[in-house]
Design a protein around this motif. Structure first.
Motif, mmCIF file in Angstrom:
data_model
loop_
_atom_site.group_PDB
_atom_site.id
_atom_site.type_symbol
_atom_site.label_atom_id
_atom_site.label_comp_id
_atom_site.label_asym_id
_atom_site.label_seq_id
_atom_site.Cartn_x
_atom_site.Cartn_y
_atom_site.Cartn_z
ATOM 1 N N LEU A 195 0.733 -1.155 -0.065
ATOM 2 C CA LEU A 195 -0.121 0.219 -0.096
ATOM 3 C C LEU A 195 0.972 1.230 0.031
ATOM 4 N N ASP A 196 1.713 1.318 0.813
ATOM 5 C CA ASP A 196 2.717 2.460 1.032
ATOM 6 C C ASP A 196 3.490 2.711 -0.067
ATOM 7 N N HIS A 197 4.213 1.858 -0.489
ATOM 8 C CA HIS A 197 5.405 2.015 -1.683
ATOM 9 C C HIS A 197 4.996 1.798 -2.941
ATOM 10 N N GLN A 198 3.780 1.469 -3.333
ATOM 11 C CA GLN A 198 3.465 1.113 -4.655
ATOM 12 C C GLN A 198 4.401 -0.003 -4.896
ATOM 13 N N ARG A 199 4.877 -1.019 -4.270
ATOM 14 C CA ARG A 199 5.310 -2.374 -4.631
ATOM 15 C C ARG A 199 4.434 -3.157 -5.191
ATOM 16 N N VAL A 200 5.023 -4.519 -5.561
ATOM 17 C CA VAL A 200 4.061 -5.594 -5.820
ATOM 18 C C VAL A 200 4.360 -6.760 -5.172
ATOM 19 N N LEU A 201 3.261 -7.626 -4.837
ATOM 20 C CA LEU A 201 3.405 -8.736 -3.804
ATOM 21 C C LEU A 201 2.783 -9.990 -4.628
ATOM 22 N N VAL A 202 3.512 -11.067 -4.742
ATOM 23 C CA VAL A 202 2.825 -12.211 -4.941
ATOM 24 C C VAL A 202 3.040 -13.354 -4.196
ATOM 25 N N ILE A 203 2.006 -13.857 -3.418
ATOM 26 C CA ILE A 203 2.197 -14.870 -2.373
ATOM 27 C C ILE A 203 1.396 -16.067 -2.715
ATOM 28 N N VAL A 204 2.060 -17.118 -2.803
ATOM 29 C CA VAL A 204 1.644 -18.449 -2.775
ATOM 30 C C VAL A 204 1.346 -18.954 -1.545
ATOM 31 N N THR A 205 -0.286 -19.338 -1.078
ATOM 32 C CA THR A 205 -0.452 -19.747 0.011
ATOM 33 C C THR A 205 -1.599 -20.607 0.059
ATOM 34 N N HIS A 206 -1.685 -21.559 1.088
ATOM 35 C CA HIS A 206 -2.773 -22.578 1.354
ATOM 36 C C HIS A 206 -3.579 -22.008 2.650
ATOM 37 N N ASP A 207 -3.203 -20.745 3.004
ATOM 38 C CA ASP A 207 -3.652 -20.464 4.530
ATOM 39 C C ASP A 207 -4.752 -19.443 4.130
ATOM 40 N N ALA A 208 -5.993 -20.249 4.319
ATOM 41 C CA ALA A 208 -7.299 -19.543 4.360
ATOM 42 C C ALA A 208 -7.325 -18.206 5.125
ATOM 43 N N ARG A 209 -6.361 -18.192 6.336
ATOM 44 C CA ARG A 209 -6.460 -17.187 7.518
ATOM 45 C C ARG A 209 -6.261 -16.010 6.763
ATOM 46 N N ILE A 210 -5.300 -15.973 5.802
ATOM 47 C CA ILE A 210 -4.743 -14.613 5.143
ATOM 48 C C ILE A 210 -5.446 -14.398 3.928
ATOM 49 N N PHE A 211 -6.363 -15.173 3.302
ATOM 50 C CA PHE A 211 -7.096 -14.808 1.925
ATOM 51 C C PHE A 211 -7.498 -13.097 2.018
ATOM 52 N N ASN A 212 -7.964 -12.564 3.284
ATOM 53 C CA ASN A 212 -8.449 -11.194 3.280
ATOM 54 C C ASN A 212 -7.538 -10.041 3.153
ATOM 55 N N PHE A 213 -6.159 -10.419 2.954
ATOM 56 C CA PHE A 213 -5.050 -9.426 2.626
ATOM 57 C C PHE A 213 -5.154 -9.484 1.276
ATOM 58 N N ALA A 214 -5.691 -10.203 0.388
ATOM 59 C CA ALA A 214 -5.254 -10.238 -1.003
ATOM 60 C C ALA A 214 -6.168 -9.143 -1.788
ATOM 61 N N ASP A 215 -5.484 -8.562 -2.624
ATOM 62 C CA ASP A 215 -6.247 -7.635 -3.495
ATOM 63 C C ASP A 215 -6.995 -8.520 -4.676
ATOM 64 N N ARG A 216 -6.219 -9.535 -5.210
ATOM 65 C CA ARG A 216 -6.937 -10.493 -6.203
ATOM 66 C C ARG A 216 -6.256 -12.000 -5.778
ATOM 67 N N ILE A 217 -6.718 -12.838 -5.951
ATOM 68 C CA ILE A 217 -6.551 -14.284 -5.631
ATOM 69 C C ILE A 217 -6.723 -14.956 -7.225
ATOM 70 N N ALA A 218 -5.601 -15.725 -7.556
ATOM 71 C CA ALA A 218 -5.489 -16.660 -8.787
ATOM 72 C C ALA A 218 -5.418 -17.977 -8.498
ATOM 73 N N GLU A 219 -6.603 -18.648 -9.078
ATOM 74 C CA GLU A 219 -6.469 -19.951 -8.576
ATOM 75 C C GLU A 219 -5.965 -21.074 -9.605
ATOM 76 N N MET A 220 -4.848 -21.782 -9.465
ATOM 77 C CA MET A 220 -4.331 -22.555 -10.394
ATOM 78 C C MET A 220 -4.558 -24.175 -10.242
ATOM 79 N N ASP A 221 -4.739 -24.688 -11.345
ATOM 80 C CA ASP A 221 -4.928 -26.235 -11.387
ATOM 81 C C ASP A 221 -4.007 -26.659 -12.494
ATOM 82 N N ASP A 222 -3.079 -27.659 -12.556
ATOM 83 C CA ASP A 222 -2.503 -28.420 -13.385
ATOM 84 C C ASP A 222 -1.921 -27.344 -14.521
ATOM 85 N N GLY A 223 -1.121 -26.505 -14.129
ATOM 86 C CA GLY A 223 -0.290 -25.734 -14.969
ATOM 87 C C GLY A 223 -1.188 -24.369 -15.544
ATOM 88 N N HIS A 224 -2.376 -24.406 -15.130
ATOM 89 C CA HIS A 224 -3.225 -23.393 -15.729
ATOM 90 C C HIS A 224 -3.696 -22.399 -14.696
#
Ligand SMILES: Nc1ncnc2c1ncn2[C@@H]1O[C@H](COP(=O)(O)OP(=O)(O)OP(=O)(O)O)[C@@H](O)[C@H]1O
Ligand SMILES: [Mg+2]
Length: 236
Positions: A195-224
């Motif tokens: 938010l503060d620095h106009q950086r970009v973050l990409v976070i891989v996670t299985h942790d549903a407790r942190i989903f609310n921090f995401a601006d968007r969530i990309a769901e992958m399966d089998d290379g797609h």
């Protein structure tokens, strides 16, 4: 109209690993744009290609075909030395297995990106101690990785990824070893960076407790990428 190019642009990205005479297609045509200031999460089952995708985005791994641009640079086209310099300056990476250097203590591990970027050792360690304090490890700056718990090692790895204030921060399961409170604290720090620095973050996670921090969530399966949603509630 917003004419600004995205921070990250993946186009028809394909990665085929060759190992022991076998081919494994880890990415099978990934298209993904991620904007400056965005916190993007990547979710999906084990083996679907998440680590492969973020490793290509961060220039650690070369794709087999397709395009990947980071801040307008095609990392694949850079010479090795230029790529190393670009990565050292612009990217912080939290690895799934932390990858701390076993013979360096916590503060020394966290200092490494600054030292690579030419900061004097004493100044680097001063700043390392400050950021270790922020992630709740101010009292353990002299501990070796083997003397720290998994969650503490994970927070050292996160501090190391942030210390040189990179434009891209990539985290592979950054809260997997953390209790709820430490996980939320780490995510508060990562979110503030976006938010503060106009950086970009990409976070891989299985942790549903942190989903609310995401601006968007990309769901992958089998290379797609199956879909990209604005809130975890829309995942299912
Ligand atoms: N170095 C490698 N050589 C051969 N195959 C590999 C290699 N690295 C990954 N793979 C394969 O590529 C596919 C994608 O792996 P990747 O590590 O990207 O998955 P992931 O989504 O990060 O999984 P996890 O959630 O378990 O970490 C898997 O089938 C994996 O076995
Ligand atoms: Mg992985």
């Amino acid at each position: 109209m917003n004419a600004k190019p995205p921070a990250i642009r993946c186009q028809n990205l394909v990665k085929i690993y060759e190992a022991g005479g076998q081919q494994v297609t880890a990415l099978n045509g990934v298209d993904l744009d991620i904007a400056m200031g965005e916190l993007m999460m990547l979710v999906g089952p084990s083996g679907c290609g998440k680590t492969t995708l973020i490793s290509i985005i961060a220039g650690i791994l070369d794709q087999t075909s397709g395009g990947c641009e980071l801040f307008g640079e095609n990392l694949l086209a850079l010479r090795n030395k230029d790529k190393l310099l670009f990565r050292a300056e612009n990217i912080g990476f939290v690895f799934q297995a932390y990858n701390l250097l076993p013979t360096l203590n916590a503060a020394e591990n966290v200092s490494v990106p600054l030292i690579i970027n030419g900061v004097k050792r004493a100044e680097a360690e001063r700043r390392a101690k400050q950021i270790l304090d922020k992630v709740g490890l101010g009292a353990r700056t002299k501990a070796l990785p083997a003397e720290l718990s998994g969650g503490q090692q994970q927070r050292v790895a996160i501090a190391r990824a942030l210390i040189h204030d990179p434009r891209l921060i990539v985290c592979d399961e950054p809260t997997s070893a953390l209790d709820h409170e430490s996980g939320q604290k780490v995510m508060d720090i990562l979110k503030a960076v976006a938010l503060d620095h106009q950086r970009v973050l990409v976070i891989v996670t299985h942790d549903a407790r942190i989903f609310n921090f995401a601006d968007r969530i990309a769901e992958m399966d089998d290379g797609h990428i199956l879909k990209v949603v604005n809130s975890a509630a829309k995942l299912k």
